[in-house]
Design an enzyme around this catalytic site. Sequence first.
Site, PDB file in Angstrom:
ATOM      1  N   SER A  49      12.839  -0.417  29.570  1.00 32.18           N
ATOM      2  CA  SER A  49      11.941  -1.200  28.716  1.00 32.18           C
ATOM      3  C   SER A  49      12.709  -2.228  27.895  1.00 32.18           C
ATOM      4  CB  SER A  49      11.160  -0.261  27.796  1.00 32.18           C
ATOM      5  OG  SER A  49      10.334  -0.984  26.917  1.00 32.18           O
TER       6      SER A  49
ATOM      7  N   PHE B 242      13.774  -5.289  30.069  1.00 29.60           N
ATOM      8  CA  PHE B 242      12.711  -6.247  30.376  1.00 29.60           C
ATOM      9  C   PHE B 242      12.254  -6.995  29.125  1.00 29.60           C
ATOM     10  CE2 PHE B 242      12.382  -3.932  34.365  1.00 29.60           C
ATOM     11  CZ  PHE B 242      12.078  -4.952  35.241  1.00 29.60           C
ATOM     12  N   HIS B 243      12.272  -6.353  27.963  1.00 30.20           N
ATOM     13  CA  HIS B 243      11.968  -7.076  26.727  1.00 30.20           C
ATOM     14  C   HIS B 243      12.988  -8.183  26.478  1.00 30.20           C
ATOM     15  CE1 HIS B 243       9.103  -3.863  25.744  1.00 30.20           C
ATOM     16  NE2 HIS B 243       8.648  -4.647  24.798  1.00 30.20           N
ATOM     17  N   GLU B 244      14.237  -7.884  26.732  1.00 29.43           N
ATOM     18  CA  GLU B 244      15.281  -8.895  26.543  1.00 29.43           C
ATOM     19  C   GLU B 244      15.112 -10.053  27.528  1.00 29.43           C
ATOM     20  OE1 GLU B 244      18.571 -10.773  24.946  1.00 29.43           O
ATOM     21  OE2 GLU B 244      17.485  -9.022  24.195  1.00 29.43           O
TER      22      GLU B 244
END
Length: 507
Positions: free
Chosen positions: A427, A430-432
């Site tokens: 998670s 993918f946020h980065e």
Amino acid sequence: MAIPDQPETIATAIEHSTVRRRPTATSAGGLYNSPESTDSSGEDLVKDSGSDDFMDTVDSGVGYSQPPQKHENKTSVLDFAYRPSVPAHRRVKESPLSSDSIFHQLQSHAGLFNLCIVVLVAVNSRLIIENLMKYGFLIKSGFWFSSYSLSDWPLFMCCLSLVVFPFTAFLVEKLAQRKCIPESVVVLLHISITSASVLYPILVILRCDSAFLSGVTLMLLSCVVWLKLVSYAHTSYDMRQLTKSIEKGEAVPNTVNMDYPYSVSFKSLAYFMVAPTLCYQQSYPRTPYIRKGWVFRQVVKLIIFTGVMGFIIEQYINPIVQNSQHPFKGDLLYAIERVLKLSVPNLYVWLCMFYCFFHLWLNILAELLRFGDREFYKDWWNAKTVEDYWRMWNMPVHKWMIRHLYFPCLRQGIPKAVALLIAFLVSALFHELCIAVPCHIFKLWAFGGIMFQVPLVLITHHLQNKFRNSMVGNMIFWFIFSILGQPMCVLLYYHDLMNRKIKLDQS
């Protein structure tokens, strides 16, 4: 029983009063031996002495063997009910603002809720007036559409070309079903396809100086495609293994609910790629028809809340961010003041974003596709731990994590704590990508923010076990995530982005 013409004597009043007496043989079956009569005559009379409720009780004659019909009788009973010997405290009761009354809904707090709404409207009205007096009306003519958006056509073409990856995955599955290629090659091809579905948009964004919103949109879409393709490949692989087990005569659990023989259908894949879910299956629960009027109302709401979200960003967030300093390179108190000032409009934008995407857009898409399971979120606002929040606020991603990452790790013998850490790691990555790639900045602020949730999960879980029926974890989540975390990330990425532009202009 006849009503006497003369007023009641003291003895008669005592007989009809609420004073407790020991039950006797002569009073068995009488007035004081009836629980209903005791409750009504005792509690109702002394519940609120001197109020209108007491006078209504006296007028109606509740709690008396015979209703007083004359003024003299009423006065006698009233005088006796106010005597000091009548008990004023009869039961164990909680204060209206005690935790038991609040959390167990024993007391209505609608008035306090209305007060909060009034205060919220008053405070925000003052902020609106102050902002207009200080900055003026900042919404420009290109708020909805700008000619600069035409320069992002490479990202738009990349977005259209993403359909190639699901089609390629379908061809691989078709060859695998016909046993034209070995299983190891199928796995290798799916890894290549899913990796390319993310790396290709990243390269396009990094090579083009596009707008931040366009880059975020493309990255989010590519991440959704990646998650869907992984689910498609993983589920198809499992179905092939189950088919082999059935052919060997082995027992298959009824929970699988798989159509046998398993067939690769392009129609099911196409529906899955546009459906509001990240978990592939051959069929989904469907609604009988499309409510066109309902869809129209949701579209109107989506337009309104999207406009509100854009207005808050342009009118409030941009001036605050532009007049701020880097949180780690200036005065600490000034940085704290900027973060707290930014937290309120940032929270409004985040709540509008959640409502627009998870409630309006996903429900609109589900209605148009007649997709039945619309549990896109749960009551995450009541989460008592950070772990509860991550389980409830984004159900499509949570179901994907459970189905294709967490439980596969457990089946491989990986401990639960390590599996949870892997889920947060994916998670965070993918946020980065969704933030750093459009900004062309890789400082790992978003990655660190998500990984910081791991110790918060442990802390809030410990507090929840220590303080039962407590909302300490919920308050910690709201403070860290909404008041401190998101505004801090906004300031960090903004100033890093401005520093990057200054260096590019100087070079």
